[in-house]
Every structure is written in C-alpha cells, then in structure tokens.
Design an enzyme around this catalytic site. Structure first.
Site, mmCIF file in Angstrom:
data_model
loop_
_atom_site.group_PDB
_atom_site.id
_atom_site.type_symbol
_atom_site.label_atom_id
_atom_site.label_comp_id
_atom_site.label_asym_id
_atom_site.label_seq_id
_atom_site.Cartn_x
_atom_site.Cartn_y
_atom_site.Cartn_z
ATOM 1 N N GLY A 1 -1.147 9.785 6.191
ATOM 2 C CA GLY A 1 -2.276 10.336 7.093
ATOM 3 C C GLY A 1 -2.874 11.357 6.647
ATOM 4 N N LEU B 1 -2.353 1.826 6.405
ATOM 5 C CA LEU B 1 -2.824 3.091 5.710
ATOM 6 C C LEU B 1 -1.610 3.667 4.903
ATOM 7 C CD1 LEU B 1 -5.111 5.281 5.526
ATOM 8 C CD2 LEU B 1 -3.968 6.062 7.761
ATOM 9 N N ASP B 2 -1.950 4.080 3.899
ATOM 10 C CA ASP B 2 -0.952 4.736 3.109
ATOM 11 C C ASP B 2 0.145 4.003 2.801
ATOM 12 O OD1 ASP B 2 -2.990 6.704 2.751
ATOM 13 O OD2 ASP B 2 -2.128 7.933 4.356
ATOM 14 N N ALA B 3 0.150 2.529 3.003
ATOM 15 C CA ALA B 3 1.536 2.181 2.840
ATOM 16 C C ALA B 3 1.387 1.050 1.777
ATOM 17 C CB ALA B 3 1.874 1.315 3.970
#
Lengths: 285, 285, 285, 285
Positions: free
Chosen positions: A202, A228-230
């Site tokens: 995040g 997100l960001d995964a």
C-alpha cells in the site's frame, strides 16, 4: 547476436520430459545453448526453459509452433510459449515524478544493455518530459484527476496499441491501474513497490518502515494483478538502515534499491527468463 | 579487561548536552573510550551512550549514580541508566526443540566471546537437555500442556529469580509469554522471529513465505512486548532464495539467518549498546 | 537548506577533546546537528566531525577559522578543516567510453540529490559527448596518444583551474594520472576500480576474476595516490557470481556495483564525511 | 530418505548430451529428481549433474558404472563419477585452537543437517579436545614442532586410512599440508581461508586487511592444492566493516563469515554438488 529459439514450458511432472524435449531439438539438428528446469514436487509440476541456436535447425521458424505442439507439447499436456531472439520486445514506461528508475532504465537502454525497444513514455505529470526528450523518446502527459481515470486509461490503452507495446513497466508510476487494464496485459505489467513485500504493502511504505523501526528496507519488482501489491514477485532486495535514518533518508536510500530491483526484473522479463505459475515467478538461469 | 562505566541517556534535545556530559567526565579525570549520540529531530529527542575508563576517575562507583543525577541528569531531564563493565549480566535461555540458535549462543559463550553468565536453560521439551549437559549448564524441563501455562510461567519466574537472571533469550522457544511475564522483564526479553518482520508475523512464517513466493527470507531479533511480534527490533537480516526452495529448504536456510541475527542482537544487549524509545531500538556504535 | 559549519579534526588522543569542542560551539550559541568521533587506540589518534547550525551562532563565519584555531585547535595540536554548507563543491568528471557511472552520477545530480556543481566533463574519447549534451554540461574531448600525455594533462589541469574545480571523479576514466597531477589534488581525486581491492589491482580485473574462479566480484571507490590502485579506500561492495558467468557477464554485472560504489563514495566526499589519515579513510556517520 | 544415484560429468561440448543422458535414465525407468547443466563456451566443455530415484530403476546399482560407461560415457568422452545417496561420506576435521568453525560443523552434524559421518578430529593442540568430547568424537592430539612435520603427517595419513576417511576439512587448522599429503586427497581437502581470496593470501589476513583499510572482509572456502591459498574456490562471502574496527574486532567479526562459508562449502561437497575443472569449481543447483 545469435538467432535463437526460446521455449518456456510447464506441465504435469512425468518421466521423460527433458529427454523428449532435448531429443526433439537434437534430432532436428539444434544446438542447445541454455537449459534450466525445475520440478515443484508439492505441485507435481515441471518447469523448463530451453534456448537453442537456429543456425542449421531443420524446422523452419514458422513451422516450429505447430511441430513442437503436435510432437511434444500436446502429448505431455504442456502449457508453453515460443519466442525468437529476433523478436525485440516493445516496452512502454509509465512514470510519475521520480526520475531514478526511469534514468536507470534509459541509461541501460542507451548503452545497448537492454534488448528492447522503448516506443513511448506515459506520465500523469510533466516533470520527466525533459528526461524523455534527452533520450529522444515520445512522452505523453495524461494528467489524472479524481474524475478522469477511465478516460486516461482508455487513452493509455489506445497509445499502447498504437505503438504495439508488448509489456509495460511502472517505473514509480504511483497510480493503481484498473482490473480491466491489467487484464489486457496479464503477466506483462511490471511494477516496482518500494518495500520488501508483503511488508508495507500500500501507500507510504517508507513512513511505515520508519514508524515500525525496521533495520532494513527493500524493494519488490512484481507482475501486476488486480490484487494490489500481491502479484507474482520477480525480484527483491534490501539494504541495511539504522536509527539515524529519517523518512527522508529512507526515501533517498530506497531509490537505489528500487532502481536496481526494477532494472533486474525488467532484464529477466526481456530475456524471457520468467514464468508465472499460480502467483509465483520462476526465474530461469 | 578495562573497568569502565557506561551511561545511556535520552532526553529532550537541547543545547549543550554533549558538552555537559563530556565535561563532567573530563573534569573528574575520566578518559572517554566510546561516545555515540543521535538526535531524533522529529521527536526532538537526544540519545547518547558514553563509556569511559574508571581507572583514576575521581568519583567512586557507588557515588556515581547520585552525582551524575544531580549534576547533569536532573537539570537536563534525562532518562538514563548506569552500568559498569564489571557487572556481568546473567542470561537465561528458553528453548524448544530446535538446536541451532542454542548451539550458536553456547559456542560463542564457550569461546569467551559473550561477556555474560548463563545460569540456566529452560525448555518445554527435553530434546536439548543433552546440549545443555555438553556445556554444563542446568536444564529445566517444564512441559507445557494446554492447561498448565500459568503454573509453568510461575515456575519459570521462580527459577529466573532464584538464578538472579537479568535478561532472557527466547532461542526459538516457540511459545508466547503472558503479558504479566513480559512486564517483569521490560526490554529484557529478546526473541528471534523467523521472518523479516513485519512480514509474516505469527505462526509458520516459512510456509507463508513459500506461499507468497518471496525472493528473500529473513529473521528479526526483537525485544518482546505484549504485542505479538511487534516489539522493538534490534537486528534483522535476510538471504536470497529462489523458486527451487521448498518449505523444508526455507526452514533449513532460515536457521543460518536466525542464529546469526539472534546472536548479534544478544551481543548488542550484553554490550549495553541498545536503548529502546517508543518501540524503536537505538543501536549505539 | 540549513546554513551549517562543518569541522573535521584529527589530533593526538587526549582527555577533553569532545568536551572542549562541543563546549566551544555551545558557548557561542551553536546548535550541534551531527557529531561523530572515533579514536584509533593503536595510533593514539582522535578523529571527529561536527556540524552545527550557524543560525544565531555568535562568531561570524569569516572569524571562525582563526577563533577556533587559537582557542581549540592549536592547544590540542589539531589538524583540521572548516567547511560551510553554503560552499557547493565543484566536481569535474573524467570519463572514457563506458557510460554507466557517468549516467548514475548525472541522474542523481539532475534530481538534486548531489549537493554539487558539475562544470565540465573531460574525456579521451568522444563517445559520451552526447550524454554530456543531454545534461547540458560542457564536454572536452582530449584524445590521448602514446606521446601526448603531458600535453593532455597540462590541458586537463588548465581546464580544471579555469572552471575552479574542487575535486575530480574518475568515472571509469581508465587512464593513469601522473604523480604531478595527483599532487595537485591530494585526497581530491576519486577513482572507481572494478575489483574488490587489493584483489585484482591493475588492468583487466574481470578477466583475472574469471580466471581465478572467484565467487564474488566487487568494486572499490578510493582516493587516487601515486601508488596505482593503492590509495585510501572510501567504499567497497561485491555481488555474488557463479560458474555460469563469462568475462562478458562479469563486465556487465560489475557495472551495477561500480556505479553504486562510485556514487556512494562521491556522496560521502561531497557531504564532507571523509577524512584521510595514513592511507585509510574515516567515513563519518 | 530416497535412495538415489548421482552422476557428475564433464566432457567436450557436443550435440545431444542432455538428450542421451536423460534418455538413458528414462529408458531404464528412472525418475530424475535434479538436473543441472552448464556449458563453458570458451572452454567448449559441458558439465552436468543429474540425480535420480533408484526405486524401480532397471539397472542394478552394481552394474550401473559399467553400463553407463559403455552406453554413454565412453562414446561421449566423458570424465564422470557415480555416487549413491546411500554412501554416507566420512569426514575428518583438522583443527588448531579456534573453536568457531568446529562448533558450527558439529552443531549441524548433531542436528542431522549434514549427511556425513565424522569419525575423528585431529589437532596440533589440545584446546578443542573438550569440544570433541562433548560430541563424542575421537580426538587425536598430534603436536607439531619445527622438526616433526613429516612424522605428524605420516600419523595423520595413517589415522585417515584407519578411519576410512573420504575427505578432510581444515577448520582453521592454520598449518600447511605437504604436497604429498594433498596428492592423496585431490579435491577432497577443504580449507577455510580468512580473507576474500585472492586478496590477503598467506598469513595474518586480518592484519593485512586492517592495514590496507578495506571496507569489507571475507572468507573463502576452497579445495586445497599444492599452491598455497590458490586452489579451486567453492564459496566466498564478505561483511562490511568500518574504520572503527581494530584487528581484534576484525578477527571476531570474521569468525562469523568463516564458519558460514566453510559450512556451506562442506555442505556442497557432501551433497556431491561440486565439480572441479581446471582450478575452478562448478557448484550445481
């Protein structure tokens, strides 16, 4: 440069895969330059990358897809891709205001170290237009407001199509792409996140790192998914920090890790050394 | 070995702190061996560690606390501690079944590298009793069931008091201590967590790391607080891994990082080089 | 940016140095921002860097040199230098054909990360003139033959004087400067050598590393002396390599270490955090 | 544990090597567990390690050497070795006075992490006899004088034969073995040198590192040849140091690198993952 073919494969683990693939190449007079394979025993899945010299190879390039599919891939239930070294991938770069990742990519590109073409740079700000101009690359400034994201994405997509972009690098773009956008470029959008994920996903990871009092900070190059960001991680690295570091000095030190990690991730992608399976990335040697 | 005094300080940032402290030592004929200081400008807080040779020092050790308090600490609103190198801290080690961290600590201790006494080892299993015996250290086997944790903790506390323990090292103890226990040893219980916190807090971090597909794994040495895996971090490190690694090979590779990180954290604590402020740890040079 | 004074000192180790220096600043109403000190007990030598805010300081900048000299430096036999943060150092860059170090320095400079002016770039080739043009920095092409080195050096020196250069960075310049040239800029010429010195000093270190079969390669940023590759080391780093690496891939991978090590060395010099004593470099925090 | 066969090969580079080897295993009903290969194009030499499950394999272990030799190795001019995982190698450890490497090896051995037997420890001092006793391993104290080296080596060789030793680890033994001794165990004596070779070969590398003012120190695990500190390198690593470090603190910090590097080198040897060719070591995945 040698004219080579590159095959990346995954399939159920079974006896004889390496023998079959290498024998196929060998019988058709191919000389293997690189071969790397991996077996995931928990998944009972086999992964392989093989690259061979096309000089003297008995199968014409335009027949190779079908011949290999029928002879080897279909019988062994392979999911596979074929590339030729003669196909130079076309890479769009999306940036915001920070220049370090952009400069690092363009300096490598300019020195002939990245076997890629960079037809355009897209940004929501005009701060880096001068950098694009330095390197003679078209720069498109598409300002974002809280209301115009769909229109901007539509224009971004139109530009990527117009310039026949193969993959996109988010070089500290700092904006979240829509799921629809991501779906157009599956495993072909590379982002640099400024933390060692999954820590500090995040926004504002350096603030979070400073607040938590960690003794190292890092960066993660990964393929973008709608989570997100995964997405699947390609490359990570860290550097040591200390209690002397402020949020500002973390931001500054972090730039070095970010640019190195992103450039290495991009290099692996360009060299067709990555293979995504179930949210993980195999990086072939 | 030199006979030294060590003072660790934090106080509101203000002019003249270093001048006052060093002048105090200088006027009383002290020779400063080490001095390290840090200013946190965001917190407007000053931190300092100073160590000096007591040979020829004009103030008797038993008067030092009061003299410094009145002359320097009170006027400058210092929170501070005084230690003498002649006070060898007494360290209890809590273990479970894995031997790598225990061996690393005991090998250093046995070689005279850790300026510490180890009066006892406590475990919920008897696997490592043989290791304790090798080094001639009393070993207490206090089996844990789901019902007897309060009784076991009471006995652990009794033993720590009986053996006049100064601080506790959880060398892969794998059990969570109660808040009451932690409160007895504030910033004096050191744990090794087998991930680069805050990533993968909680149980089974190597499974989580494998599942997430990270490209590095790590370990974190930290002071224990009542917030699980959220205490002040003393030391962290990572190693690179690859898609070849299984959960088992991560566990195996992780052992090397764990033992090195824990031993370095313990070393810093023993050398009185740590200072906790607001959930962060200053590590003095 | 704050207006600060920076003093770097070395002197015989003795009681009261920190007290005297900090008290001097304190009495004249200075607020210390950074202080780092080091005692080399084997050499019985003391080293210190202190930086303080000049806002409200009771001594005028132009009187500071003399006042400190008389009050503190002379009595304590200090060798010392005074700098003001308002003095932006002027850095010449010497290059040959490889662009990676030059781009890394210029990208940082362009982003405002290096508190320096770069009045000129000098090269024995014209390969990088385009890079200099990109950043709007004058570029002087002074071709070297086996006969004209004295004339070229004379012109290099003339240019450095004309552009009032404070220090010189050899960003893979690949040429050896004469002792006379070095003597003009003592501890003010920074070179990047493409090995972890003292291993592989001299020419073709990557060939030597490949031939020896080392498992890591590195780079060394150091001040230039008349002893080739033997000057005081500022910064070193390494990366892991493997049997897969060819000389060419070592050259390529090495570029990343070279540019990072050189940029960090240059940063330390610009920030006045280095101090050379007897062929070693103190790097202050 | 699986019962496996391991083949390590090098041969002139030619078409069809991987196909032939894997097809041989496949046709005889073998399931390949690990395969790693490397081509040195400059040397035109091919290297390969393959490990497969013997469960259900159609060739009896005692016939495998001859069958593979005739079918594959001879036609392809292979230099090769065959091992079975059921053959547990027997490792002698030679030590002097420092305990850190010995403890690290024995702690791993004791935890079942090294698939090895350790029938004896030999030393020129008796300092570590107590450590050997802790782990129940026979310890032979063979004091060295300037005159008795031939007799001591004769006794060392006799002991290694009596205990049917396969390879020898010099765990900071600090003595130079004769060429005759080395010739008895070619590529089967592993030494840890306390520097990042080729820097600081020979005696007292930490003194030399301190004197040179390097910013990192390292260690090198290598096979012993008659050329002092010049044998094939298996593993290297470094750590950062600073001007604060004394020779003593380098010695202390170096211990951590030494023991980790040596243990990793020994692990690679035990796992039959090393292959020496022309003074370089291939480390298979």
């Amino acid at each position: 440069m040698q004219n080579t073919a590159i095959i990346r494969i995954h399939c159920p683990d079974q006896r004889g895969i390496v023998a079959n693939v290498t024998d196929f190449i060998y019988r058709h007079n191919g000389n293997i330059l690189y071969l790397d394979q991996h077996t995931d025993r928990a998944e009972e899945r086999f992964f392989m990358r093989v690259e061979w010299d096309l000089d003297g190879f008995a199968i014409a390039p335009e027949k190779l897809q079908q011949t290999f599919e029928e002879a080897i891939a279909t019988p062994m239930q392979m999911v596979w891709t074929l590339n030729f070294s003669s196909q130079i991938p076309r890479m769009a770069i999306f940036v915001s205001r920070a220049s370090h990742c952009l400069y690092d990519l363009l300096a490598r590109y300019s020195a002939g170290e990245l076997n890629v073409e960079i037809p355009l740079i897209i940004s929501n700000h005009n701060d880096l237009e001068q950098v694009a101009n330095q390197f003679g690359i078209p720069y498109f400034h598409l300002p974002l407001t809280k209301d115009n994201k769909p229109e901007v994405e539509a224009e971004q997509i139109r530009l990527c199509k117009e310039y026949t972009v193969d993959f996109i690098v988010l070089a500290r773009y700092m904006q979240i792409l829509s799921s629809e956008f991501n779906a157009l470029y599956p495993n072909r959008i590379i982002n640099i996140h400024h933390s060692f994920l999954p820590a500090f996903a995040g926004a504002k990871p350096y603030h979070a790192a400073h607040s938590r009092g960690v003794k190292l900070i890092g960066a993660t190059g990964h393929y973008v998914t709608s989570d997100l960001d995964a997405g699947p991680i390609i490359e990570q690295d860290v550097i040591k920090i200390s209690h002397h570091d402020t949020v500002q000095s973390l931001v500054q030190k972090g730039k070095d890790v970010e640019k190195m990690v992103l450039s290495r991730a991009v290099q692996a992608h360009i060299d067709r050394k990555t293979l995504v399976y179930k949210n993980k990335t195999i990086i072939f040697a």
